[in-house]
Design a protein around this motif. Structure first.
Motif, PDB file in Angstrom:
ATOM      1  N   PHE A   1       0.840  -1.184   0.000  1.00 27.31           N
ATOM      2  CA  PHE A   1       0.000   0.000   0.000  1.00 27.31           C
ATOM      3  C   PHE A   1       0.883   1.244   0.000  1.00 27.31           C
ATOM      4  CE2 PHE A   1      -2.630  -3.236   1.999  1.00 27.31           C
ATOM      5  CZ  PHE A   1      -3.856  -3.058   1.388  1.00 27.31           C
ATOM      6  N   LYS A   2       0.323   2.319  -0.520  1.00 26.56           N
ATOM      7  CA  LYS A   2       0.961   3.629  -0.405  1.00 26.56           C
ATOM      8  C   LYS A   2       0.271   4.390   0.728  1.00 26.56           C
ATOM      9  CE  LYS A   2       0.586   5.297  -4.563  1.00 26.56           C
ATOM     10  NZ  LYS A   2       0.733   6.260  -5.685  1.00 26.56           N
ATOM     11  N   LEU A   3       1.053   4.833   1.697  1.00 29.38           N
ATOM     12  CA  LEU A   3       0.506   5.541   2.859  1.00 29.38           C
ATOM     13  C   LEU A   3       1.139   6.916   2.972  1.00 29.38           C
ATOM     14  CD1 LEU A   3       0.555   2.735   5.589  1.00 29.38           C
ATOM     15  CD2 LEU A   3      -1.228   3.219   3.911  1.00 29.38           C
ATOM     16  N   SER A   4       0.324   7.859   3.424  1.00 30.28           N
ATOM     17  CA  SER A   4       0.848   9.199   3.699  1.00 30.28           C
ATOM     18  C   SER A   4       1.633   9.173   5.009  1.00 30.28           C
ATOM     19  CB  SER A   4      -0.307  10.196   3.799  1.00 30.28           C
ATOM     20  OG  SER A   4      -1.112   9.901   4.942  1.00 30.28           O
ATOM     21  N   ASP A   5       2.291  10.266   5.317  1.00 34.11           N
ATOM     22  CA  ASP A   5       3.048  10.350   6.580  1.00 34.11           C
ATOM     23  C   ASP A   5       2.133  10.104   7.777  1.00 34.11           C
ATOM     24  OD1 ASP A   5       5.254  10.899   5.100  1.00 34.11           O
ATOM     25  OD2 ASP A   5       5.422  13.012   5.677  1.00 34.11           O
ATOM     26  N   LYS A   6       0.926  10.696   7.761  1.00 31.83           N
ATOM     27  CA  LYS A   6       0.010  10.548   8.884  1.00 31.83           C
ATOM     28  C   LYS A   6      -0.501   9.114   8.986  1.00 31.83           C
ATOM     29  CE  LYS A   6      -1.510  15.378   8.978  1.00 31.83           C
ATOM     30  NZ  LYS A   6      -2.664  16.315   8.868  1.00 31.83           N
ATOM     31  N   GLN A   7      -0.756   8.478   7.833  1.00 31.73           N
ATOM     32  CA  GLN A   7      -1.220   7.091   7.853  1.00 31.73           C
ATOM     33  C   GLN A   7      -0.125   6.151   8.355  1.00 31.73           C
ATOM     34  OE1 GLN A   7      -2.447   6.842   3.727  1.00 31.73           O
ATOM     35  NE2 GLN A   7      -4.618   6.909   4.280  1.00 31.73           N
TER      36      GLN A   7
END
Length: 572
Positions: free
Chosen positions: A434-440
């Motif tokens: 998965f691609k996650l943002s910094d917050k995720q």
């Protein structure tokens, strides 16, 4: 090969590669001299065209007559016979001189063919009659030396044909490889569970069959380095202007070898192909194909067609010229349990074989095709609240993600790399990425740390609890859970029967696979407009329902869950 032998064709290159002992040439010349002597009158005169007075009394006579169409060669033997008779000696045989006059393996092989009765009737040089086994059986009547030479000659011809077929992508070895300048397995495959031991995957494969000008010119330059000067068709770029063509069609034609009756043809929209030399020669003779010499003009025409062909196949950009982007659907996975049922779903069309075994080698990845999912779009992953406390993020750190499954399953994984768009790529224990943002990522890190703390509190060693590539399930045993595409279905209320057996694909996608492809020719659609592969899939699903198979969408949670780890018995 037999056609080349019967024509006594020139074989300048072959005489260097095939080592024919001189004594075989000498034996053949003695047979030719004996034939000619039958055309010589006792008074020293010769019959018209050197035909024996008893022409036809020996089965080799017609072959001898064809061989002696070579006038210089024949006059050499006539002069040698006259001189030998006048001096009461044997005719002089100078093998090297006779080779210069046309003596070669094709000439003497003609005489060998007569000895083992390889004739025009039983061994036609045209048509589809399969004569190779019979030919190989007949030559067993020759001496071992002659057998060996003919086998080497046969294999040389076979190598040329195989090379041409492989270059054109038409090599028939039972498995067809989907070839093109770019082959890609796109999207997540569709997965169908027809039983516990039968999960069928349907992969969508895109192939760009086109060829850039740079690639075509490289092929052309390489061929020029070892061009056959005696070729009747000149290797080069040709154009063909039809009445319905907006622009001329450009071809790169490679004439590989005099022994082959085919040429290799490259096109901007379809890449490699083959045509017969007879067809190409006729088009050149009639002026339909014109040889180009200006590199600038060649490049202009090639790049124009290549650009116009940047559309889906079989859409045409001009009459007879189709787009270069093809789409294939390949059935793979554990299909053997349902293979017979699957093939029985194919309709009969004049005994055509409407399926083939294909091999796919993706060009877009060196290893596994990387399928990176969006967390928001994935139906199996639970969303979680983002945290504002980000902290330092590094590759290799552990993360966790709750999945929508039995017992609130939690997958653990680790950060693989930073993506080019600034997000982080994480991989979990089920091999999904998965691609996650910094917050995720921060939220996933927090869940991971909570999991570690819970396991340590339950007396799990911290080193084991910190393992990022493992899976835990809260309130349930460790299970892999299959996720139906149609959830909570109690009865069949759809005509799209295949969806009853469809589940969400889990895991990675291979970059190489072998499977079955059904014909995508137009005109094979069923009454509902389904392509052949779609109607086979639907009809297979109906058969499975009729035979009592339970759709995955009607299975209980326990039935959908399977043991994650295989139990390995301890050795005694």
């Amino acid at each position: 090969m037999l056609h080349t032998i019967r024509k006594c064709s020139s074989m300048k290159n072959d005489s260097e590669s095939l080592d024919v002992p001189d004594h075989l040439y000498v034996d053949a010349i003695k047979m030719i001299d004996a034939y000619l002597l039958r055309a010589r009158h006792p008074n020293g005169t010769w019959n018209q065209e050197f035909l024996p007075f008893d022409m036809g009394s020996q089965r080799s006579d017609s072959t001898m007559r064809f061989i002696l169409f070579r006038r210089r060669f024949t006059h050499n033997r006539v002069a040698a016979i006259d001189e030998a008779i006048s001096h009461e000696t044997s005719p002089i045989i100078d093998v090297e001189e006779l080779k210069a006059l046309g003596l070669n393996l094709n000439v003497i092989a003609n005489l060998w063919m007569v000895d083992v009765d390889v004739n025009e009737t039983d061994f036609p040089t045209s048509g589809k009659k399969r004569i190779v086994p019979k030919f190989l059986n007949r030559i067993l009547g020759l001496s071992l030396t002659k057998q060996s030479l003919l086998m080497d000659y046969f294999l040389a011809f076979l190598e040329v044909e195989v090379k041409a077929a492989r270059a054109a992508g038409k090599m028939d070895v039972g498995i067809k490889t989907l070839t093109g300048q770019h082959v890609e397995i796109v999207d997540t495959p569709r997965s169908f569970s027809f039983s516990e031991d039968c999960q069928v995957k349907v992969y969508k494969v895109t192939v760009d069959k086109g060829m850039t000008f740079e690639a075509a010119f490289d092929v052309y330059s390489e061929e020029l380095a070892h061009q056959n000067e005696g070729a009747k068709i000149v290797t080069g770029f040709y154009t063909r202007q039809g009445r319905a063509h907006k622009i001329p069609k450009v071809h790169l034609i490679i004439s590989p070898d005099n022994r082959s009756n085919k040429v290799i043809v490259y096109r901007p929209n379809s890449g490699r192909g083959v045509l017969t030399k007879t067809y190409v020669s006729s088009r050149i003779r009639l002026g339909d194909l014109t040889l180009l010499t200006s590199e600038d003009k060649i490049k202009e025409l090639w790049e124009t067609e290549y650009s116009l062909a940047d559309i889906a196949f079989p859409t045409e950009y001009q009459a007879g010229c189709k787009g270069r982007h093809q789409t294939h659907f390949v059935f793979a996975g554990s299909i053997i349990p349902v293979l017979n049922k699957m093939l029985s779903c194919i309709p009969s069309y004049d005994d055509q074989q409407l399926f083939s075994v294909v091999r796919v080698e993706a060009t877009n990845a060196p290893g596994e095709v990387e399928m990176i999912h969006s967390l928001e779009e994935d139906e199996m992953a639970s969303s979680f609240e983002e945290t504002e406390e980000i902290g330092d993020i590094e590759v290799g750190q552990g993360v966790a993600l709750e999945m929508k499954s039995v017992g609130s399953s939690i997958l653990r994984g680790h950060i693989v790399k930073e993506h080019e768009d600034g997000k982080w790529v994480v991989e979990f224990s089920n091999k999904r990425k998965f691609k996650l943002s910094d917050k995720q990522v921060a939220a996933a890190r927090k869940l991971f740390e909570e999991e570690v703390a819970s396991l340590v509190e339950a007396n799990v060693l911290k080193i084991d609890a910190m393992s990022s590539m493992s899976e835990t399930t809260l309130g349930a045993s460790s299970k892999k859970v299959r996720k139906p595409v149609l959830p909570n279905v109690s009865e069949v209320n759809t005509d799209m029967y295949e969806q009853l057996f469809e589940e969400h694909h889990q895991g990675s996608v291979p970059d190489t696979l072998i499977g079955i492809e059904f014909s995508h020719k137009r005109g094979l659609e069923d009454e509902d407009g389904l392509m052949l592969w779609e109607s086979v899939l639907r009809n297979l699903s109906v058969k499975m329902l009729t035979n009592g198979a339970k759709p995955i969408c009607m299975q209980t949670d326990d039935e959908l869950a399977s043991d994650d780890d295989e139990v390995v018995p301890k050795s005694e």
